[in-house]
Design a protein around this motif. Sequence first.
Motif, short mmCIF file in Angstrom:
data_model
loop_
_atom_site.label_atom_id
_atom_site.label_comp_id
_atom_site.label_asym_id
_atom_site.label_seq_id
_atom_site.Cartn_x
_atom_site.Cartn_y
_atom_site.Cartn_z
N ARG A 170 0.82 -1.21 0.00
CA ARG A 170 0.00 0.00 0.00
C ARG A 170 0.85 1.26 0.00
N ALA A 171 1.94 1.26 0.77
CA ALA A 171 2.80 2.44 0.84
C ALA A 171 3.48 2.69 -0.50
N LEU A 172 3.96 1.63 -1.15
CA LEU A 172 4.60 1.79 -2.46
C LEU A 172 3.59 2.26 -3.50
N ALA A 173 2.37 1.74 -3.43
CA ALA A 173 1.33 2.19 -4.36
C ALA A 173 1.02 3.68 -4.14
N ARG A 174 0.97 4.07 -2.90
CA ARG A 174 0.71 5.49 -2.59
C ARG A 174 1.87 6.36 -3.08
N LEU A 175 3.11 5.90 -2.88
CA LEU A 175 4.26 6.66 -3.37
C LEU A 175 4.22 6.78 -4.89
N ARG A 176 3.86 5.69 -5.57
CA ARG A 176 3.75 5.74 -7.03
C ARG A 176 2.70 6.75 -7.45
N GLY A 177 1.59 6.79 -6.72
CA GLY A 177 0.54 7.75 -7.02
C GLY A 177 1.00 9.18 -6.79
N LEU A 178 1.77 9.40 -5.73
CA LEU A 178 2.26 10.74 -5.43
C LEU A 178 3.34 11.19 -6.41
N LEU A 179 4.16 10.25 -6.87
CA LEU A 179 5.26 10.60 -7.77
C LEU A 179 4.83 10.62 -9.23
N GLY A 180 3.64 10.10 -9.53
CA GLY A 180 3.15 10.13 -10.90
C GLY A 180 3.44 8.86 -11.66
N GLU A 181 2.89 8.80 -12.83
CA GLU A 181 3.03 7.61 -13.67
C GLU A 181 4.45 7.42 -14.18
N ASP A 182 5.16 8.51 -14.46
CA ASP A 182 6.49 8.41 -15.03
C ASP A 182 7.54 8.33 -13.92
#
Length: 168
Positions: A149-161
């Motif tokens: 969940r934390a990695l998914a949230r980080l990916r969402g915060l940092l964007g798709e690229d």
Amino acid sequence: MRQVRAQEYAEFAAARTGQLYRSACLLTAGDTHLAEDLVQETLGRVYLRWGRVSRVGNPAAYAQTVLTRTFLAHKRLRRNTERATDAVPDTADELPDASLRLTLLQALGELPAKDRAVVVLRYWEDRSVQETADVLHASSAAVRTRSVRALARLRGLLGEDIGVYARP
């Protein structure tokens, strides 16, 4: 005997302070003042138990555990959620990856405290799931779930690229 233990502790503290500080900076999402306070509190707690800790196989891991638990305890205190200031902080010169570092620290700061602790322990400290679970007093399944969940949230915060943040 006390002088020998005091000397051993002083050597241990001198050797580990840098690593503890780097971990504390990540846990606090770049709040260097709080990171210094956490390291100082950690070293004080380790010193009080140094007789037992020095006989343990890995006092560095013990200190890291104390640091993480001290951080989590600090985050639970209600009075620690506001920061009063009357001055704008100084800005540093831009280093080549300063914006990357700030972006990642800001994204870490958006995570809840326990999720941030899991990310730092698992991916910065390179600890196993079980070691992380032991530090956080949680099950292995809870650590794995928080990691995902934390990695998914980080990916969402940092964007798709997210690939632009990786060094070639």
